[in-house]
Design a protein around this motif. Sequence first.
Motif, mmCIF file in Angstrom:
data_model
loop_
_atom_site.group_PDB
_atom_site.id
_atom_site.type_symbol
_atom_site.label_atom_id
_atom_site.label_comp_id
_atom_site.label_asym_id
_atom_site.label_seq_id
_atom_site.Cartn_x
_atom_site.Cartn_y
_atom_site.Cartn_z
ATOM 1 N N PRO A 1 28.132 36.050 41.078
ATOM 2 C CA PRO A 1 27.035 35.850 40.117
ATOM 3 C C PRO A 1 26.071 37.043 40.082
ATOM 4 O O PRO A 1 25.634 37.448 39.006
ATOM 5 N N SER B 1 24.023 36.880 36.786
ATOM 6 C CA SER B 1 23.649 35.467 36.674
ATOM 7 C C SER B 1 22.684 35.103 37.806
ATOM 8 O O SER B 1 22.790 35.662 38.893
ATOM 9 N N PRO B 2 21.752 34.177 37.617
ATOM 10 C CA PRO B 2 21.578 33.340 36.425
ATOM 11 C C PRO B 2 20.741 34.039 35.353
ATOM 12 O O PRO B 2 19.665 34.539 35.626
ATOM 13 N N ASP B 3 21.260 34.064 34.132
ATOM 14 C CA ASP B 3 20.573 34.672 32.993
ATOM 15 C C ASP B 3 21.453 34.441 31.775
ATOM 16 O O ASP B 3 22.608 34.909 31.763
ATOM 17 N N HIS B 4 20.943 33.760 30.779
ATOM 18 C CA HIS B 4 21.807 33.432 29.642
ATOM 19 C C HIS B 4 22.303 34.684 28.920
ATOM 20 O O HIS B 4 23.255 34.618 28.153
ATOM 21 N N GLN C 1 22.903 37.646 30.845
ATOM 22 C CA GLN C 1 23.536 38.468 31.889
ATOM 23 C C GLN C 1 23.191 39.947 31.673
ATOM 24 O O GLN C 1 24.057 40.827 31.778
ATOM 25 N N SER D 1 32.958 36.033 31.092
ATOM 26 C CA SER D 1 32.296 35.924 32.397
ATOM 27 C C SER D 1 33.324 35.418 33.416
ATOM 28 O O SER D 1 33.148 34.376 34.037
ATOM 29 N N GLY E 1 29.518 31.475 36.561
ATOM 30 C CA GLY E 1 28.460 30.827 35.783
ATOM 31 C C GLY E 1 27.571 31.846 35.097
ATOM 32 O O GLY E 1 27.469 33.001 35.527
ATOM 33 N N ILE E 2 26.938 31.455 34.009
ATOM 34 C CA ILE E 2 26.069 32.350 33.249
ATOM 35 C C ILE E 2 24.605 31.974 33.508
ATOM 36 O O ILE E 2 23.850 32.757 34.079
ATOM 37 N N GLU E 3 24.224 30.775 33.125
ATOM 38 C CA GLU E 3 22.837 30.349 33.379
ATOM 39 C C GLU E 3 22.661 29.837 34.806
ATOM 40 O O GLU E 3 21.540 29.650 35.261
ATOM 41 N N GLU E 4 23.779 29.590 35.480
ATOM 42 C CA GLU E 4 23.735 29.154 36.875
ATOM 43 C C GLU E 4 24.364 30.220 37.756
ATOM 44 O O GLU E 4 25.411 30.769 37.406
ATOM 45 N N ALA E 5 23.767 30.492 38.911
ATOM 46 C CA ALA E 5 24.368 31.423 39.865
ATOM 47 C C ALA E 5 25.409 30.663 40.675
ATOM 48 O O ALA E 5 25.199 30.339 41.845
#
Lengths: 375, 375
Positions: free
Chosen positions: A35, A40-43, A45, A57, A80-84
């Motif tokens: 991540p 990530s986390p970051d919508h 990236q 991803s 994950g994108i919004e989640e690490a």
Amino acid sequence: MKIQAEWMRGGTSKCWVFESAQLEKTQASPDVLLPRLFGSPDHRQIDGVGGATSTTSKAMILHRPQAGDVDVEFTFAQVGIEEAAVDWGSNCGNCSAVVGLYAIEKGWVVPRGDVTRIVTRNTNTGQIIIQRIATPDAGLPAEPLAEMPGVPFPGHQVGLGFLDPAGKTTGRLLPSGAATDALTVGGTTWNVSMVDAGAPVVIIRAEDLGLDPEAYESWFGGVELLLQTLERIRRQAAVRMGLAATAGEAARAIPKVAIVAPPPSTDQGSDVGIMMLSMGKPHPALAITGSIALTLAARTPGTVMHRFLGGFASPTLRLRTPAGVIETWSEERDGSLLVGVDRTARTIASTTIHLPETLDIKAPKAGASLAGATR
Amino acid sequence: MKIQAEWMRGGTSKCWVFESAQLEKTQASPDVLLPRLFGSPDHRQIDGVGGATSTTSKAMILHRPQAGDVDVEFTFAQVGIEEAAVDWGSNCGNCSAVVGLYAIEKGWVVPRGDVTRIVTRNTNTGQIIIQRIATPDAGLPAEPLAEMPGVPFPGHQVGLGFLDPAGKTTGRLLPSGAATDALTVGGTTWNVSMVDAGAPVVIIRAEDLGLDPEAYESWFGGVELLLQTLERIRRQAAVRMGLAATAGEAARAIPKVAIVAPPPSTDQGSDVGIMMLSMGKPHPALAITGSIALTLAARTPGTVMHRFLGGFASPTLRLRTPAGVIETWSEERDGSLLVGVDRTARTIASTTIHLPETLDIKAPKAGASLAGATR
């Protein structure tokens, strides 16, 4: 710290390809390391190599076994994108297509003849995938020219053959024991086939759902009720396949639902029309794993698919999807069955990813081994 | 063919950074080469390095002048996604933040003292941007720790100072000759200020538009009429600023519109509330070029902005935007004015991009020089 990686397109996905030693040298758990490398986390990236969509991803971790028949073992990671977080629960058919090409480009496998065969094993599922790559004159063409639907530029031709794919999740091709079962939902009885090959899939005929095969694209125009019915059928099937104890406990991702229909009368180029549901929604195309399940179903007497096709003996099956026709092939040899699809793949860039050393990375799970994290 | 590039985050953008010689060695026009490297045309850019969004489909081309005061010249390229085309018409403030860091990392500029100064020149606009990078102990920190809004991970601190930014498009800070003008649209007279610094901007007060500064977020909730009025004001301003012969011929991108309001009464951390319109829509934040224009307006007696602030003498200006507060700074020295903002930047990966040789690339504009293509 610097980490070597190849950025490759496999089929319709972009995949970051790491050799396992490159990740292990950081002494960080891949559940934390990947991540961070991806941003990530970051919508968006925006501070990493991830592409901020599910198909961009993705990571592949490659490893050369010391002995045995397998040339390359690989683990797929959906980052994950919004989640690490990392999901290790399944393989990605598209990213699988980069493994053999990587092995040739790195000299792990020496090309022989016009087609070079690489034996790979996916550790997420235990599936052996035999890869066949076009190597005219015993080498990769300098300018690869193979085309595939959904990708506007050419790449290297890769055949992905799933070796004996039946029962990888439940232990049996037909988990209920029958080729066709009757499920009762909302007072109506539905004849479905439940198969486990590539992925667990429930197959149902469009006609039984009252859907017009000539108006394929309009099936889900606001038909919320239809989706609800299919979800209830899917959940009952989960129980019958032994994937869940009760309908309420059925997982969101499996089994998948496939609706089969005659191809539109204007379509001479396919054997059957397919609409797949994934995560409760119509899928714009067809996952490779789903195409493997449908092919096994087509080959198995008594299934909805087999009867629908009026029996099936061809070595290829042409599946019409909303995104175009996907052709699968089957081969029997020495008591084994190989079922596959063709993709293209290409190396986009050879890279050194910069990992700024931060405590966040080293703290939570430092020292956890890759093998442990990936089961 | 292989092309070296650094993949860097500058502010809230991801930017591909090329030295001009790397592109020139392909003998292909960058108008053809960059789209192919990025995977365009394709709304997913699945076969290239582009990120399939406007903030991740950007390239910077760097060049070291042989002589003079400028350390690095750079050209910004907005690479099309669905179109195989490049827009050379403007600079990107966020990507600008990678240039000084690149120069230090490559040894083009040797860090000196706690802050290293790099003189850069953007060739799209002719703008000199003085970059100041934190180099404690005369070196880049191994673990950069500077934070900025909109980016969840830290980077190197970069101050971007625009040298004498007034009039780069029209030749004058106040293109109409007046600090405030009256524009009549739909029978109503609007008092606006039109400034050209960083970018041409029309400034209007929220109060004049009947907008409640305490309900900042709700200004554009379905108010199509308001957007239409602002578009008509914008088009009249384009004519007054000499950017278009008639309102009908006004460009979509410039001038931009800024609505100024008192910050919400609960907000102690800003001097003024700003809502920017870009391409006819409310902007979620504020382009760096727009923040430069507003700062110059604040410093200029007689403008809507200057009067609104009750005069302005502070070296910093805090602009409240929907995405948070953006602080700009101004310095006068030796008869020059430096206006700037702080960003962070980081190298994500050092890469070698693989360019499959195809006729498409070499044919259309082979031999066109970079300098020619970028004006």
